[in-house]
Motif scaffolding. Structure first.
Motif, PDB file in Angstrom:
ATOM      1  N   ASN A 110       0.830  -1.206   0.000  1.00 22.11           N
ATOM      2  CA  ASN A 110       0.000   0.000   0.000  1.00 22.11           C
ATOM      3  C   ASN A 110       0.860   1.251   0.000  1.00 22.11           C
ATOM      4  OD1 ASN A 110      -2.512  -1.504   0.230  1.00 22.11           O
ATOM      5  ND2 ASN A 110      -1.893  -1.936   2.339  1.00 22.11           N
ATOM      6  N   GLU A 111       0.226   2.379  -0.277  1.00 21.17           N
ATOM      7  CA  GLU A 111       0.958   3.637  -0.386  1.00 21.17           C
ATOM      8  C   GLU A 111       1.604   4.040   0.942  1.00 21.17           C
ATOM      9  OE1 GLU A 111      -1.721   6.568  -1.912  1.00 21.17           O
ATOM     10  OE2 GLU A 111      -1.332   6.014  -4.000  1.00 21.17           O
ATOM     11  N   PHE A 112       2.827   4.562   0.846  1.00 22.29           N
ATOM     12  CA  PHE A 112       3.560   5.059   2.012  1.00 22.29           C
ATOM     13  C   PHE A 112       4.680   5.966   1.514  1.00 22.29           C
ATOM     14  CE2 PHE A 112       6.337   1.797   0.520  1.00 22.29           C
ATOM     15  CZ  PHE A 112       7.600   2.079   0.994  1.00 22.29           C
ATOM     16  N   THR A 113       5.413   6.556   2.435  1.00 15.64           N
ATOM     17  CA  THR A 113       6.611   7.308   2.091  1.00 15.64           C
ATOM     18  C   THR A 113       7.687   7.003   3.115  1.00 15.64           C
ATOM     19  OG1 THR A 113       7.465   9.470   1.424  1.00 15.64           O
ATOM     20  CG2 THR A 113       6.115   9.405   3.422  1.00 15.64           C
ATOM     21  N   VAL A 114       8.902   7.434   2.853  1.00 16.71           N
ATOM     22  CA  VAL A 114      10.028   7.179   3.750  1.00 16.71           C
ATOM     23  C   VAL A 114      10.286   8.420   4.594  1.00 16.71           C
ATOM     24  CG1 VAL A 114      12.496   6.669   3.884  1.00 16.71           C
ATOM     25  CG2 VAL A 114      11.082   5.529   2.167  1.00 16.71           C
ATOM     26  N   LEU A 115      10.398   8.227   5.908  1.00 14.28           N
ATOM     27  CA  LEU A 115      10.706   9.338   6.802  1.00 14.28           C
ATOM     28  C   LEU A 115      12.168   9.331   7.225  1.00 14.28           C
ATOM     29  CD1 LEU A 115       9.734  11.779   8.435  1.00 14.28           C
ATOM     30  CD2 LEU A 115       9.197  10.215  10.314  1.00 14.28           C
ATOM     31  N   SER A 116      12.600   8.272   7.901  1.00 14.92           N
ATOM     32  CA  SER A 116      13.973   8.267   8.426  1.00 14.92           C
ATOM     33  C   SER A 116      14.425   6.859   8.767  1.00 14.92           C
ATOM     34  CB  SER A 116      14.062   9.143   9.686  1.00 14.92           C
ATOM     35  OG  SER A 116      13.217   8.628  10.701  1.00 14.92           O
ATOM     36  N   ASP A 117      15.743   6.670   8.781  1.00 12.57           N
ATOM     37  CA  ASP A 117      16.394   5.429   9.227  1.00 12.57           C
ATOM     38  C   ASP A 117      15.892   4.191   8.494  1.00 12.57           C
ATOM     39  OD1 ASP A 117      17.983   6.783  11.054  1.00 12.57           O
ATOM     40  OD2 ASP A 117      16.466   6.678  12.624  1.00 12.57           O
ATOM     41  N   ALA A 118      15.467   4.367   7.260  1.00 10.79           N
ATOM     42  CA  ALA A 118      14.992   3.254   6.443  1.00 10.79           C
ATOM     43  C   ALA A 118      14.995   3.704   4.986  1.00 10.79           C
ATOM     44  CB  ALA A 118      13.593   2.822   6.871  1.00 10.79           C
ATOM     45  N   TYR A 119      14.831   2.740   4.083  1.00 12.47           N
ATOM     46  CA  TYR A 119      14.789   3.057   2.660  1.00 12.47           C
ATOM     47  C   TYR A 119      13.971   2.003   1.945  1.00 12.47           C
ATOM     48  CZ  TYR A 119      18.561  -0.427   2.641  1.00 12.47           C
ATOM     49  OH  TYR A 119      19.294  -1.567   2.814  1.00 12.47           O
ATOM     50  N   ALA A 120      13.686   2.266   0.673  1.00 11.97           N
ATOM     51  CA  ALA A 120      12.898   1.333  -0.129  1.00 11.97           C
ATOM     52  C   ALA A 120      13.675   0.964  -1.386  1.00 11.97           C
ATOM     53  CB  ALA A 120      11.555   1.949  -0.499  1.00 11.97           C
ATOM     54  N   ILE A 121      13.464  -0.267  -1.856  1.00  8.62           N
ATOM     55  CA  ILE A 121      14.125  -0.741  -3.068  1.00  8.62           C
ATOM     56  C   ILE A 121      13.075  -1.283  -4.036  1.00  8.62           C
ATOM     57  CG2 ILE A 121      16.292  -1.263  -1.896  1.00  8.62           C
ATOM     58  CD1 ILE A 121      15.497  -4.211  -1.875  1.00  8.62           C
ATOM     59  N   ARG A 122      13.400  -1.230  -5.332  1.00 13.08           N
ATOM     60  CA  ARG A 122      12.474  -1.741  -6.343  1.00 13.08           C
ATOM     61  C   ARG A 122      13.214  -2.608  -7.340  1.00 13.08           C
ATOM     62  NH1 ARG A 122      11.244   4.225  -8.582  1.00 13.08           N
ATOM     63  NH2 ARG A 122      13.334   4.741  -9.375  1.00 13.08           N
ATOM     64  N   TRP A 123      12.455  -3.502  -7.937  1.00 11.16           N
ATOM     65  CA  TRP A 123      12.927  -4.425  -8.976  1.00 11.16           C
ATOM     66  C   TRP A 123      13.393  -3.614 -10.174  1.00 11.16           C
ATOM     67  CZ3 TRP A 123      14.146  -9.341  -9.026  1.00 11.16           C
ATOM     68  CH2 TRP A 123      14.114 -10.084 -10.199  1.00 11.16           C
ATOM     69  N   ILE A 124      14.564  -3.928 -10.720  1.00  9.31           N
ATOM     70  CA  ILE A 124      15.136  -3.064 -11.753  1.00  9.31           C
ATOM     71  C   ILE A 124      14.799  -3.491 -13.179  1.00  9.31           C
ATOM     72  CG2 ILE A 124      17.067  -2.429 -10.255  1.00  9.31           C
ATOM     73  CD1 ILE A 124      18.845  -4.289 -11.858  1.00  9.31           C
ATOM     74  N   PHE A 125      14.174  -4.666 -13.348  1.00  8.51           N
ATOM     75  CA  PHE A 125      13.927  -5.155 -14.701  1.00  8.51           C
ATOM     76  C   PHE A 125      12.549  -4.737 -15.194  1.00  8.51           C
ATOM     77  CE2 PHE A 125      17.027  -7.971 -12.766  1.00  8.51           C
ATOM     78  CZ  PHE A 125      18.050  -7.916 -13.713  1.00  8.51           C
TER      79      PHE A 125
END
Length: 390
Positions: A110-125
């Protein structure tokens, strides 16, 4: 699939653990390859948000409607809300904490955003989009190399520059990632979990979620503020609290007794032991060195960072209420590595409770928790029924 070029080596070998089910057998029989995380995923750039977590609401209020990611593993790291304006809105990606005591990755559907001390990754293909089920499978593979007890605030895993160079194991077919296997495995795993959940609900009499008249009345009184409250001392109510005894990891003998230590992972149960230790009764409350209180519905042992409050004479639901009241008073940030919570602190603790004739109204507490349980179970029961219908 182009990512097959990143296969380092394929092998056919048993996975960790005993092969106890058909799913375990499938994991044992499939071919596995090792893949560098950075060859499969990329870190997502997000706009910096100038908020402090402690200043943000923990529920939707006004314009604060977008869940934001921090390093916490509770609720998949999404415990606060920020305005959507100015935020990088993400969905269907994987999140990983970068500064935490537990480095557990999650698939965020579900929808979210990044605030601090964490990150998000996505599939590159671009020629293949991971399904939700495939993403869930990959997350568990990532957690096998990030969500380990060796990592903590004192021994940090590190951020993306470290994680991207680690290798995960994924099923392969013809020397390429076997996406079909991952999809089918998660589908079968979910079906198995649903069956177990349904059996648990039936076995424990939890399929009935309709509120009684008494429960509806107590909920109305609670929501309208029509309940009298007072503060009570823990020692006065339940006698002196005690604490466990230190038992080093190297001295623990494998067994069946849950051994409780400080921490949130697995509700603080760090091992199952066979050592001769003090066994604390079920239906009691533990408070760890940080002031975090938890209800225990089973017998257990505990180390010296655990205080035990003896609520076992109460009905289960009343004990759960007491645990919540204790947690509200003890888990305030006052206790940490430099200032631990001990049994003597529990004896000095005051909690707020519903009253009747100036005494704790344990019957009301029992009824209120029973009502809340039914409200929660209702969603679970309806979820199981919806899955059964397909």
């Amino acid at each position: 699939m182009g990512s097959g070029q990143y296969l380092k080596r394929a092998r056919r070998e048993p996975r960790a653990g005993k092969v106890e089910t058909l799913l375990d057998a499938k994991l044992k029989g499939v071919e596995w390859g090792e893949f560098r995380i950075g060859d499969l995923f990329e870190k997502i750039k997000t706009k910096k948000l100038h908020y402090k977590a402690n200043d943000l609401p923990k529920q939707i209020i006004g314009k604060y409607t977008l869940p934001c990611l921090t390093s916490s593993f509770q609720n998949q790291g999404l415990n606060y809300f920020v305005p959507r304006e100015g935020a990088t809105i993400l969905k269907n990606v994987i999140s990983i904490p970068s500064n935490s005591d537990i480095y557990r990755a999650y698939f965020q559907a579900n929808e979210f955003t990044v605030l601090s001390d964490a990150y998000a990754i996505r599939w590159i293909f671009n020629n293949l989009t991971l399904s939700n089920n495939q993403s869930l499978f990959v997350v568990q593979s990532i957690n096998k190399i990030t969500d380990l007890p060796i990592y903590s605030y004192k021994n940090k895993l590190g951020g993306w520059n470290i994680v991207k160079n680690k290798y995960i194991q994924l099923p392969t077919k013809n020397n390429k990632i076997d996406f079909e296997f991952m999809e089918n495995f998660i589908v079968e795993l979910e079906a198995q979990k649903i069956a177990r959940l349904e059996a648990y609900l039936v076995e424990n009499g939890l399929k009935e979620y309709r509120l009684s008249d008494e429960e509806e009345g107590v909920l109305r009184d609670f929501e309208s503020g029509n309940i009298e409250w007072n503060t009570f001392n823990i020692e006065t109510l339940f006698g002196k609290s005690t604490r466990g005894k230190r038992l080093k990891s190297s001295d623990r003998i494998e067994g069946t007794l849950p051994f409780v230590t400080a921490g949130e992972a697995n509700e603080g149960v760090s091992a199952f032991i066979g050592n001769d230790v003090t066994i604390f009764p079920k239906n009691t409350t533990t408070i760890d060195m940080f002031g975090s209180a938890k209800y225990r519905n089973y017998e257990y042992g505990g180390d010296d960072h655990i205080a035990v409050v003896y609520t076992q004479k109460l009905a289960k639901e009343a004990s759960i209420f007491i645990t919540s009241a204790i947690h509200k008073s003890s888990y305030t940030g006052e206790f940490h590595y430099g200032r631990n919570f001990y049994a003597k602190d529990a004896d000095e603790l005051y909690i707020s409770l519903p009253t009747k004739n100036n005494q704790p109204d344990y019957t009301l507490m029992q009824t209120l928790i029973s009502a809340v349980q039914k409200l929660v179970v209702k969603d679970v029961v309806l979820y199981v029924e919806s899955k059964r219908r397909g």
